[in-house]
Design an enzyme around this catalytic site. Sequence first.
Site, PDB file in Angstrom:
ATOM      1  N   GLU A  34       3.646  -4.228  -9.277  1.00 15.09           N
ATOM      2  CA  GLU A  34       3.260  -4.784  -7.980  1.00 15.09           C
ATOM      3  C   GLU A  34       2.633  -6.170  -8.111  1.00 15.09           C
ATOM      4  OE1 GLU A  34       2.438  -0.556  -5.683  1.00 15.09           O
ATOM      5  OE2 GLU A  34       0.748  -1.707  -6.458  1.00 15.09           O
ATOM      6  N   ASP A 240       9.136   5.526  -0.355  1.00 12.61           N
ATOM      7  CA  ASP A 240       9.590   6.879  -0.022  1.00 12.61           C
ATOM      8  C   ASP A 240       9.113   7.213   1.383  1.00 12.61           C
ATOM      9  OD1 ASP A 240       6.886   8.548  -0.267  1.00 12.61           O
ATOM     10  OD2 ASP A 240       6.949   7.162  -1.966  1.00 12.61           O
TER      11      ASP A 240
END
Length: 272
Positions: A34, A240
């Site tokens: 990230e 997700d």
Amino acid sequence: MKKTIFLLLLAQLAFGQRYKPKPVIGLLGAFGAEVALVKESLKKPKAVMVDGVTFTCGRLGKQRVVLAETGIGKVNAAMTTTLLLSRFRPQKVLFTGIAGGTNPDLQPGDIVIARQTAHHDYGSITDKNTPTRQTRNAITKEFNPVFFPADSTLLHLAETVVSNVSFEGIPLASGGVSNRPVKVTTGTVVTGDVFVASPTKVSSLRADFGADATEMEGAAVAQVCYQIQVPHLIIRSLSDRADAEAHIAYDKFYPMAARNSAKVVIAIVKAL
């Protein structure tokens, strides 16, 4: 004597002006992936160790920035944010990372820019106190708001720059790249020390908080910034849908989602 004191005061004033800290933007992410893209984009990066946490200082566009990986969970996020604020005194803090989607209109790969964040796992569980989801500010002793608002200027800037960001395509189950453009929305992000992979929990978060995404760090970062009065913004790319297949989708979409979230952060910083 008075002349000497006057000269000393002038010297102290000149020293303070000369060594006044330069403006810096704080950038945080939970995982290595990230923050990797942001780190690769820095000019003249320099590592600074603070109590075992590595901060990378450098330039992004015209801005001086300091970047760090917080680690997973609210305690790690709060600790790293506190070290960042204490050591580097950033003017603003941006958090980049992934999340599970709780808004049925969003899919893995879409991005939620947090208009507000909240702790979904905090509250009273006894019948002796008035139930509350509000944390308490240790500085003022007053209750914090349930939802920590993003800085309005950063939020508006993010909404403006995303239209010019070139996002990665969303992988299809059969391989290849989807032509569906990445959807970017502002909304509510909720935080808890749990990886949500339950349709029942998703429904609860949606009903109780109006949540668009759930993750494990954002509200902790937001709370620290709110209490220290530093403008902040949380950006989350969905890996997700926080359902029963969340672990499978996470493995597939995480790398792309993390990179897309980082691209938004880079665009915001360069536009400041």
